[in-house]
Scaffold this active site. Structure first.
Site, PDB file in Angstrom:
ATOM      1  N   GLU A   1      29.168  12.751 -20.981  1.00  0.00           N
ATOM      2  CA  GLU A   1      27.869  13.333 -21.386  1.00  0.00           C
ATOM      3  C   GLU A   1      27.697  14.733 -20.821  1.00  0.00           C
ATOM      4  O   GLU A   1      27.821  14.947 -19.610  1.00  0.00           O
ATOM      5  CB  GLU A   1      26.724  12.439 -20.877  1.00  0.00           C
ATOM      6  CG  GLU A   1      25.340  13.018 -21.137  1.00  0.00           C
ATOM      7  CD  GLU A   1      24.208  12.071 -20.758  1.00  0.00           C
ATOM      8  OE1 GLU A   1      24.382  11.263 -19.820  1.00  0.00           O
ATOM      9  OE2 GLU A   1      23.152  12.152 -21.411  1.00  0.00           O
TER      10      GLU A   1
ATOM     11  N   ASP B   1       0.813  -1.212   0.000  1.00  0.00           N
ATOM     12  CA  ASP B   1       0.000   0.000   0.000  1.00  0.00           C
ATOM     13  C   ASP B   1       0.850   1.266   0.000  1.00  0.00           C
ATOM     14  O   ASP B   1       0.362   2.340   0.319  1.00  0.00           O
ATOM     15  CB  ASP B   1      -0.955  -0.012   1.208  1.00  0.00           C
ATOM     16  CG  ASP B   1      -0.198  -0.060   2.523  1.00  0.00           C
ATOM     17  OD1 ASP B   1       1.041  -0.258   2.499  1.00  0.00           O
ATOM     18  OD2 ASP B   1      -0.828   0.094   3.582  1.00  0.00           O
TER      19      ASP B   1
ATOM     20  N   ARG C   1      31.878   6.768 -20.867  1.00  0.00           N
ATOM     21  CA  ARG C   1      30.933   7.684 -21.518  1.00  0.00           C
ATOM     22  C   ARG C   1      31.154   9.074 -20.929  1.00  0.00           C
ATOM     23  O   ARG C   1      31.413   9.209 -19.724  1.00  0.00           O
ATOM     24  CB  ARG C   1      29.478   7.234 -21.307  1.00  0.00           C
ATOM     25  CG  ARG C   1      28.456   8.188 -21.934  1.00  0.00           C
ATOM     26  CD  ARG C   1      27.050   7.585 -22.083  1.00  0.00           C
ATOM     27  NE  ARG C   1      26.422   7.261 -20.820  1.00  0.00           N
ATOM     28  CZ  ARG C   1      26.279   6.042 -20.318  1.00  0.00           C
ATOM     29  NH1 ARG C   1      26.728   4.998 -20.995  1.00  0.00           N
ATOM     30  NH2 ARG C   1      25.696   5.855 -19.161  1.00  0.00           N
TER      31      ARG C   1
ATOM     32  N   ASP D   1      21.424  15.818 -17.028  1.00  0.00           N
ATOM     33  CA  ASP D   1      21.796  14.466 -17.466  1.00  0.00           C
ATOM     34  C   ASP D   1      23.277  14.483 -17.798  1.00  0.00           C
ATOM     35  O   ASP D   1      23.674  14.956 -18.861  1.00  0.00           O
ATOM     36  CB  ASP D   1      20.940  14.073 -18.687  1.00  0.00           C
ATOM     37  CG  ASP D   1      21.206  12.655 -19.153  1.00  0.00           C
ATOM     38  OD1 ASP D   1      21.939  11.923 -18.466  1.00  0.00           O
ATOM     39  OD2 ASP D   1      20.663  12.283 -20.212  1.00  0.00           O
TER      40      ASP D   1
ATOM     41  N   HIS E   1      22.466   0.233 -18.972  1.00  0.00           N
ATOM     42  CA  HIS E   1      21.491   0.680 -17.971  1.00  0.00           C
ATOM     43  C   HIS E   1      21.725   0.004 -16.616  1.00  0.00           C
ATOM     44  O   HIS E   1      20.793  -0.433 -15.954  1.00  0.00           O
ATOM     45  CB  HIS E   1      20.046   0.452 -18.464  1.00  0.00           C
ATOM     46  CG  HIS E   1      19.691   1.343 -19.604  1.00  0.00           C
ATOM     47  ND1 HIS E   1      18.657   1.077 -20.471  1.00  0.00           N
ATOM     48  CD2 HIS E   1      20.233   2.513 -20.029  1.00  0.00           C
ATOM     49  CE1 HIS E   1      18.581   2.045 -21.377  1.00  0.00           C
ATOM     50  NE2 HIS E   1      19.530   2.916 -21.138  1.00  0.00           N
TER      51      HIS E   1
ATOM     52  N   HIS F   1      20.074  13.022 -27.107  1.00  0.00           N
ATOM     53  CA  HIS F   1      18.618  13.114 -27.178  1.00  0.00           C
ATOM     54  C   HIS F   1      18.210  14.495 -26.709  1.00  0.00           C
ATOM     55  O   HIS F   1      18.974  15.183 -26.023  1.00  0.00           O
ATOM     56  CB  HIS F   1      17.984  12.025 -26.294  1.00  0.00           C
ATOM     57  CG  HIS F   1      18.586  11.952 -24.913  1.00  0.00           C
ATOM     58  ND1 HIS F   1      18.208  12.780 -23.895  1.00  0.00           N
ATOM     59  CD2 HIS F   1      19.596  11.180 -24.413  1.00  0.00           C
ATOM     60  CE1 HIS F   1      18.937  12.503 -22.814  1.00  0.00           C
ATOM     61  NE2 HIS F   1      19.799  11.546 -23.099  1.00  0.00           N
TER      62      HIS F   1
ATOM     63  N   ASP G   1      26.452   8.040 -14.419  1.00  0.00           N
ATOM     64  CA  ASP G   1      25.470   8.758 -15.233  1.00  0.00           C
ATOM     65  C   ASP G   1      24.359   9.152 -14.278  1.00  0.00           C
ATOM     66  O   ASP G   1      23.612   8.288 -13.805  1.00  0.00           O
ATOM     67  CB  ASP G   1      24.972   7.852 -16.367  1.00  0.00           C
ATOM     68  CG  ASP G   1      24.009   8.574 -17.317  1.00  0.00           C
ATOM     69  OD1 ASP G   1      23.486   9.650 -16.954  1.00  0.00           O
ATOM     70  OD2 ASP G   1      23.776   8.034 -18.417  1.00  0.00           O
TER      71      ASP G   1
ATOM     72  N   GLU H   1      26.678  12.523 -25.754  1.00  0.00           N
ATOM     73  CA  GLU H   1      27.134  11.467 -24.861  1.00  0.00           C
ATOM     74  C   GLU H   1      27.733  10.265 -25.584  1.00  0.00           C
ATOM     75  O   GLU H   1      27.265   9.147 -25.445  1.00  0.00           O
ATOM     76  CB  GLU H   1      25.983  11.003 -23.968  1.00  0.00           C
ATOM     77  CG  GLU H   1      24.675  10.701 -24.684  1.00  0.00           C
ATOM     78  CD  GLU H   1      23.582  10.251 -23.709  1.00  0.00           C
ATOM     79  OE1 GLU H   1      23.848   9.312 -22.933  1.00  0.00           O
ATOM     80  OE2 GLU H   1      22.490  10.826 -23.729  1.00  0.00           O
TER      81      GLU H   1
HETATM   82  N1  GLY Z   1      20.669   8.903 -18.416  1.00  0.00           N
HETATM   83  C1  GLY Z   1      19.989   8.497 -19.566  1.00  0.00           C
HETATM   84  C2  GLY Z   1      20.687   8.883 -20.779  1.00  0.00           C
HETATM   85  O1  GLY Z   1      21.810   9.307 -20.719  1.00  0.00           O
HETATM   86  O2  GLY Z   1      20.149   8.843 -21.840  1.00  0.00           O
HETATM   87 MN    MN Z   2      21.434  11.146 -21.805  1.00  0.00          MN
HETATM   88 MN    MN Z   3      22.755  10.137 -19.005  1.00  0.00          MN
END
Ligand code: GLY
Ligand code: MN
Ligand code: MN
Length: 452
Positions: free
Chosen positions: A419, A47, A417, A281, A253, A364, A270, A395
Site C-alpha cells: 500500500e 474514569d 498487501r 497509510d 483487520h 480510498h 499496515d 493497496e
Molecule cells: N489501514 C486501513 C486501510 O488500509 O484502509
Molecule cells: Mn488504506
Molecule cells: Mn492501510
C-alpha cells in the site's frame, strides 16, 4: 539521527483556517447558518479518557483542538460584513487548567484563532435558539452523534414552541458534509506538504521494522519498532497498526498483534503516522528471516505488478474506480498462471472469481481521516473522475486462507498487501510513500542492513 536531522528541515506549516471558513461562507445561501460541533471526549474505561482528537472537519475549519467546542458561521445577508464566525468554547478556568491543561478561552478564540466572536459553551442552548431563529437555511451535520442530534432537535423544539411569540424555525436543514467533504477532497498546497511529511514519517516506521524483525519476536515487539519513529516525531498512529505474521495476515483487520513471528513466514504491516492531523497509510509485506521463499516471491511479485499497474492508472480524468479494475485484472491473470484459479480470465473477472483471494477494494481517499471524506460517485451514480490534488491509497493484496483446500498446501496461509499513498497530478501520480522499498531486491537489501 534521522529524526532530528529530517524533522529539523520541516518548517512549521499552518493551514489558513480563516481562508477555509471564507471559502465555505462564499458557498452558502443568504441568511443561513453553519453549525459544526467538535467531538465529545470519550471514556476508555472507568474514569480514564481516550486521548482527545478533534473531529477532522471541525479542525479543518478552526485549527481548534480543545474539546467542548462548536463553530457557528453566520451568513446574515448579502454582504461580507455580515458574515461572522462564532466559536463556542470553554472559558478559562485556572483551577481546571491545572488538571487538564491550558485553554484558549474566549479571548484566545478571537486573538489566536481569528474568530469574529467567541461565546461560552455553557450558553450554547440559549444562543443557538437565537441564532437559528429566522434563518432560511441551516447547514448542519446530523447522523454521526446521537447526543448532538438530540440537542439540535431540542433547539428546533424550543423555536416551535415560541412560534406564537413570533419565533421562526429555520426553513431548510441541509447536509453540511456535502460541501465540506468536497472541499477536503481536493488538497491545497499546505495540505500536500503536510501529507508528504505524514508519508515520510510513516515510511520510517516500516523501514525500521524491516531492519529489526527476526524470527521469535512477538508481533507487538515489531509494532513497537514501527511506531517508534512516529512517537519520536510527535505523531500518533493514524489508525490501529496491523502487524500480522504468517496466516494472521489473512485477517484483514488483525490488530491483536500478540503472536510470535516465525522463521519462514511473511509479516504484513499496515501502519501510518498522523502528522498535524493528516494520515499516512502504508502496508508492506516482507519475510521474517530476510529472504523470500520461491512461493513468497511469486505471490509477492504478482501483488507488486498489480500495484504498479494500478498506480499507472491514476491519471487526471480517469475514473476513480478504474485502478481497481486494473489491479483485479493483473491479479486474476496471475492467479490463473500460478494455478490458484482455473477457468477463463474474463469469466473470473465478471463473476468475481478472484474474490476468494482478493476481497477488498484497491484504495480510498486519504487525508485528515485515513478513509477520508469525499464522494466516490457523482450525481449520475457514475464513478467520479480523478482531479489534481486528490490523494488516495493503492493497496492491492492477495490472501490465501490457511484452510483453503482448493489450492496446493504450499500457498496456504499467505497474506500479502502493498500500500502506497498517491497524489494525483497533471504529470502523473506522485507516490508520497516512495521512501519505503517494495521490490523484492530492495526489501532484501534493506533487511540486510540491520539495526540492533
Ligand atoms: N489501514 C486501513 C486501510 O488500509 O484502509
Ligand atoms: Mn488504506
Ligand atoms: Mn492501510
Amino acid at each position: 539521527d534521522w529524526v532530528n536531522e529530517k524533522l529539523l528541515q520541516f518548517q512549521p506549516l499552518m493551514p489558513d483556517f480563516a481562508a477555509r471558513r471564507r471559502r465555505l461562507l462564499a458557498q452558502l445561501a443568504p441568511n443561513s447558518l453553519v453549525i459544526l460541533a467538535s467531538r465529545a471526549e470519550m471514556l476508555r474505561n472507568h474514569d480514564a479518557d481516550y486521548k482527545y482528537r478533534p473531529d477532522s472537519s471541525f479542525y479543518y475549519l478552526t485549527g481548534f483542538a480543545e474539546p467542548e467546542a462548536l463553530l457557528c458561521l453566520h451568513n446574515t445577508a448579502k454582504n461580507d460584513l455580515e458574515q461572522m464566525s462564532i466559536l463556542f468554547c470553554r472559558e478559562r478556568n485556572p483551577e481546571r487548567e491545572i488538571w487538564d491543561g491550558l485553554r484558549a478561552g474566549l479571548e484566545g478564540a478571537v486573538t489566536q484563532f481569528g474568530m469574529d466572536c467567541a461565546l461560552p459553551i455553557d450558553d450554547l442552548d440559549n444562543e443557538m435558539v437565537t441564532l437559528l431563529n429566522g434563518k432560511n437555511r441551516v447547514y448542519v451535520r446530523l447522523g454521526y452523534d446521537a447526543a448532538f442530534d438530540a440537542r439540535f432537535s431540542r433547539w428546533l423544539q424550543t423555536l416551535h414552541g415560541r412560534q406564537r411569540q413570533g419565533a421562526k424555525p429555520p426553513l431548510e436543514i441541509v447536509a453540511l458534509d456535502a460541501i465540506l467533504d468536497e472541499m477536503r477532497l481536493i488538497k491545497d498546497a499546505t495540505e500536500i506538504e503536510l501529507m508528504r511529511r505524514a508519508a515520510f514519517i510513516s515510511a520510517q516506521g516500516h523501514m525500521r521494522a524491516m531492519q529489526t524483525v527476526r524470527p521469535g519476536l512477538p508481533e507487538y515487539a515489531l509494532e513497537a519498532e514501527v511506531v517508534y519513529p512516529y512517537m519520536r516525531a510527535g505523531c500518533p498512529v493514524a489508525y490501529n497498526s496491523i502487524v500480522g505474521g504468517g496466516k494472521n495476515a489473512c485477517i484483514l483487520h488483525y490488530v491483536e498483534n500478540n503472536q510470535i513471528l516465525k522463521n519462514g513466514d511473511l509479516v504484513l504491516i499496515d501502519a501510518g503516522a498522523e502528522y498535524e492531523y493528516y494520515a499516512g497509510d502504508i502496508s508492506r509485506t516482507f519475510p521474517v528471516n530476510g529472504t523470500f521463499s520461491p512461493e513468497q516471491k511469486q505471490l509477492y511479485q504478482l501483488v507488486l505488478d498489480a500495484q504498479l499497474a494500478a498506480i499507472d492508472a491514476l491519471q487526471v480524468g480517469q475514473s476513480c474506480k478504474a485502478y481497481h479494475h486494473v489491479a483485479v485484472r493483473v491479479l486474476t491473470q496471475g492467479l490463473l498462471q500460478l494455478g490458484l484459479l482455473t477457468g477463463e480470465l474474463e469469466d473470473l473477472i465478471d463473476n468475481h472469481g478472484y474474490r476468494e483471494f482478493y476481497m477488498h477494494g484497491t484504495g480510498h481517499w486519504l487525508g485528515m481521516d485515513v478513509h477520508d471524506v469525499g464522494a466516490y460517485y457523482d450525481a449520475d451514480e457514475q464513478p467520479r473522475l480523478l482531479q489534481e490534488n486528490m490523494v488516495l491509497t493503492v493497496e492491492p493484496g492477495l490472501y490465501i486462507a490457511p484452510d483453503n483446500m482448493n489450492v496446493e498446501a504450499r500457498w496456504r496461509g499467505m497474506g500479502i498487501r502493498i500500500e502506497d499513498d498517491v497524489r494525483i497530478t497533471r504529470n502523473g501520480p506522485e507516490i508520497l510513500t516512495a521512501a519505503v522499498p517494495k521490490t523484492i531486491e530492495a526489501i532484501e537489501a534493506l533487511m540486510q542492513k540491520r539495526l540492533e
